[in-house]
Write a protein that holds these residues in place. Structure first.
Motif, PDB file in Angstrom:
ATOM      1  N   ARG A   1       0.817  -1.220   0.000  1.00 38.02           N
ATOM      2  CA  ARG A   1       0.000   0.000   0.000  1.00 38.02           C
ATOM      3  C   ARG A   1       0.853   1.274   0.000  1.00 38.02           C
ATOM      4  O   ARG A   1       0.554   2.222  -0.749  1.00 38.02           O
ATOM      5  CB  ARG A   1      -0.971  -0.029   1.173  1.00 38.02           C
ATOM      6  CG  ARG A   1      -2.222  -0.871   0.881  1.00 38.02           C
ATOM      7  CD  ARG A   1      -3.203  -0.812   2.028  1.00 38.02           C
ATOM      8  NE  ARG A   1      -3.017  -1.918   2.954  1.00 38.02           N
ATOM      9  CZ  ARG A   1      -3.632  -2.029   4.126  1.00 38.02           C
ATOM     10  NH1 ARG A   1      -4.456  -1.083   4.535  1.00 38.02           N
ATOM     11  NH2 ARG A   1      -3.426  -3.078   4.900  1.00 38.02           N
ATOM     12  N   PRO A   2       1.918   1.356   0.800  1.00 37.90           N
ATOM     13  CA  PRO A   2       2.789   2.544   0.694  1.00 37.90           C
ATOM     14  C   PRO A   2       3.444   2.683  -0.679  1.00 37.90           C
ATOM     15  O   PRO A   2       3.675   3.806  -1.143  1.00 37.90           O
ATOM     16  CB  PRO A   2       3.836   2.297   1.783  1.00 37.90           C
ATOM     17  CG  PRO A   2       3.135   1.431   2.785  1.00 37.90           C
ATOM     18  CD  PRO A   2       2.278   0.518   1.966  1.00 37.90           C
TER      19      PRO A   2
ATOM     20  N   GLY B   1      -0.101  -0.557 -14.300  1.00 39.67           N
ATOM     21  CA  GLY B   1      -1.376  -1.242 -14.146  1.00 39.67           C
ATOM     22  C   GLY B   1      -1.630  -1.656 -12.708  1.00 39.67           C
ATOM     23  O   GLY B   1      -2.757  -1.566 -12.213  1.00 39.67           O
ATOM     24  N   PHE B   2      -0.563  -2.100 -12.032  1.00 38.75           N
ATOM     25  CA  PHE B   2      -0.699  -2.496 -10.625  1.00 38.75           C
ATOM     26  C   PHE B   2      -1.088  -1.296  -9.771  1.00 38.75           C
ATOM     27  O   PHE B   2      -1.967  -1.394  -8.900  1.00 38.75           O
ATOM     28  CB  PHE B   2       0.624  -3.090 -10.134  1.00 38.75           C
ATOM     29  CG  PHE B   2       0.575  -3.591  -8.724  1.00 38.75           C
ATOM     30  CD1 PHE B   2       0.153  -4.881  -8.433  1.00 38.75           C
ATOM     31  CD2 PHE B   2       0.954  -2.772  -7.660  1.00 38.75           C
ATOM     32  CE1 PHE B   2       0.096  -5.338  -7.123  1.00 38.75           C
ATOM     33  CE2 PHE B   2       0.900  -3.212  -6.357  1.00 38.75           C
ATOM     34  CZ  PHE B   2       0.474  -4.504  -6.090  1.00 38.75           C
TER      35      PHE B   2
ATOM     36  N   ALA C   1      -4.868   1.915  -6.631  1.00 40.09           N
ATOM     37  CA  ALA C   1      -5.391   3.244  -6.315  1.00 40.09           C
ATOM     38  C   ALA C   1      -6.843   3.166  -5.866  1.00 40.09           C
ATOM     39  O   ALA C   1      -7.254   3.854  -4.922  1.00 40.09           O
ATOM     40  CB  ALA C   1      -5.260   4.163  -7.527  1.00 40.09           C
ATOM     41  N   ALA C   2      -7.619   2.325  -6.515  1.00 32.45           N
ATOM     42  CA  ALA C   2      -9.037   2.189  -6.160  1.00 32.45           C
ATOM     43  C   ALA C   2      -9.193   1.667  -4.739  1.00 32.45           C
ATOM     44  O   ALA C   2     -10.071   2.109  -3.991  1.00 32.45           O
ATOM     45  CB  ALA C   2      -9.735   1.270  -7.155  1.00 32.45           C
ATOM     46  N   LYS C   3      -8.333   0.734  -4.346  1.00 33.64           N
ATOM     47  CA  LYS C   3      -8.403   0.175  -2.998  1.00 33.64           C
ATOM     48  C   LYS C   3      -8.068   1.223  -1.943  1.00 33.64           C
ATOM     49  O   LYS C   3      -8.524   1.131  -0.810  1.00 33.64           O
ATOM     50  CB  LYS C   3      -7.438  -1.004  -2.878  1.00 33.64           C
ATOM     51  CG  LYS C   3      -7.770  -2.176  -3.791  1.00 33.64           C
ATOM     52  CD  LYS C   3      -6.743  -3.284  -3.661  1.00 33.64           C
ATOM     53  CE  LYS C   3      -7.039  -4.426  -4.616  1.00 33.64           C
ATOM     54  NZ  LYS C   3      -6.009  -5.500  -4.538  1.00 33.64           N
ATOM     55  N   LEU C   4      -7.249   2.211  -2.318  1.00 27.59           N
ATOM     56  CA  LEU C   4      -6.886   3.282  -1.391  1.00 27.59           C
ATOM     57  C   LEU C   4      -7.842   4.466  -1.468  1.00 27.59           C
ATOM     58  O   LEU C   4      -7.661   5.462  -0.755  1.00 27.59           O
ATOM     59  CB  LEU C   4      -5.462   3.768  -1.690  1.00 27.59           C
ATOM     60  CG  LEU C   4      -4.321   2.765  -1.478  1.00 27.59           C
ATOM     61  CD1 LEU C   4      -2.995   3.405  -1.860  1.00 27.59           C
ATOM     62  CD2 LEU C   4      -4.276   2.282  -0.044  1.00 27.59           C
TER      63      LEU C   4
END
Length: 353
Positions: free
Chosen positions: A75-76, A196-197, A202-205
């Motif tokens: 995530r970071p 792409g990753f 980004a959506a999850k954050l």
């Protein structure tokens, strides 16, 4: 034990030397997909590590670290790219997972922690961290934020060897990882598609991606980008075909700056990438204190950077690098690691200008 030849040979060496050795792998993903060639930390790698332990006749365990890895590394990593930086996940993984979580586990068992890193530890109070003997495999760049507390309980058995010698040790011990290909790129991005990753992450954050302008240093708009996350300082690929410079002397353009606040990518000729002074945040010093300001050191701003002579000045929780000659493309988010010959002095994360 990652399942690669380096940690396998490290275990074999320690076993040969008569140490009581316990093999441990970390489960960093819940994926059951087979690994692609050159990747690491997959179910296949756990099987390889288990096979090595069986061949050596040592106990073997798998520790669950999926949530920790996602929270402290993945995530970071995504957030840093969205903020216009170029992060190094290996450094975060070493700091938070291997030499944080796993070292604590080892100590709870009354053990020290050994890994297959190509680096060396020498001295008794204070301990010194040195480059690996094999310059092509040296991993000291990723270990600059180890302190005396960690170094006292770490062992790097292959740090004084070449890669060829490491493979010979694995063959001599009959380990099936002896000729296993190198792990490459980022272990948690199986297809190598970093952009792409980051888009999926980004959506999850709860972060959004948006196109924005590509501008010159003077503010002229010459194109549009699809998102800052797909670019890094020094990049040339993916930019408009426009060239800058006086008529008749057009120069190729590169990314010279990412501006997340305005969602702009600034481009310019190669000369704009050259820096003699830049700031570094979150300083870590191997000996516990910064070097003298008049000492000439070597700074590396990328893993494959051979290094440039510099002096440094401590500033708050970071330091300022004064290079004796211009350094090309010190990218925000990358590490600036300082050396005194082969000895790692310390380092930190390069800040945005």
């Amino acid at each position: 034990m990652s399942g690669g030849v380096d940690s396998s040979a490290a275990a074999a060496l320690l076993h040969e030397q008569g140490h009581e050795v316990i093999g441990v792998s970390l489960r960093l993903s819940r994926s059951d997909r087979p690994s692609a060639p050159g990747r690491c930390c997959s179910p296949d790698d756990l099987d390889d590590a288990r096979s090595v332990a069986e061949t050596l006749g040592i106990p073997f365990y798998v520790f669950e670290a999926t949530e920790l890895f996602d929270r402290t590394v993945v995530r970071p990593f995504v957030a840093s790219y969205l903020d216009g930086e170029t992060p190094i996940p290996c450094t975060a993984c070493n700091r938070e997972v291997k030499f944080g979580h796993l070292l604590a586990k080892a100590r709870s068992l009354g053990a020290r922690l050994a890994t297959g890193h190509y680096a060396r530890i020498e001295g008794e109070g204070p301990r010194r961290l040195l480059r690996g003997v094999d310059a092509a495999r040296d991993q000291s760049y990723f270990l600059y934020d180890l302190g005396q507390d960690e170094l006292n309980d770490l062992v790097f058995p292959v740090g004084g060897l070449t890669k060829a010698q490491t493979r010979d040790i694995a063959r001599r011990a009959g380990l099936r990882t002896a000729d296993k290909p190198e792990s490459q790129d980022i272990c948690f991005i199986p297809d190598g598609d970093t952009a792409g990753f980051v888009e999926r992450g980004a959506a999850k954050l709860g972060r959004s991606l948006a196109p924005g302008p590509i501008v010159t240093r003077d503010g002229e708009i010459i194109g549009e980008h699809d998102g800052l996350h797909a670019y890094t300082v020094g990049q040339r690929k993916g930019l408009p075909s426009a060239a800058l410079g006086p008529a008749g002397h057009k120069l190729p353009i590169y990314v010279s700056e990412l501006r997340p606040a305005s969602n702009e990518i600034v481009v310019g000729p190669a000369a704009e990438l050259e820096k003699t002074t830049f700031r570094v945040a979150k300083a870590a010093w191997i000996a516990g204190h910064p070097p003298a300001e008049d000492e000439t050191l070597t700074v590396r701003v990328r893993h494959r950077h051979t290094g440039s002579a510099c002096t440094v000045r401590a500033s708050g929780e970071g330091f300022v690098v004064h290079a004796l000659e211009p350094i090309r493309s010190p990218a925000p988010g990358q590490s600036a690691v300082l050396y005194r010959g082969d000895e790692v002095v310390g380092g930190g994360a390069i800040e945005r200008s």
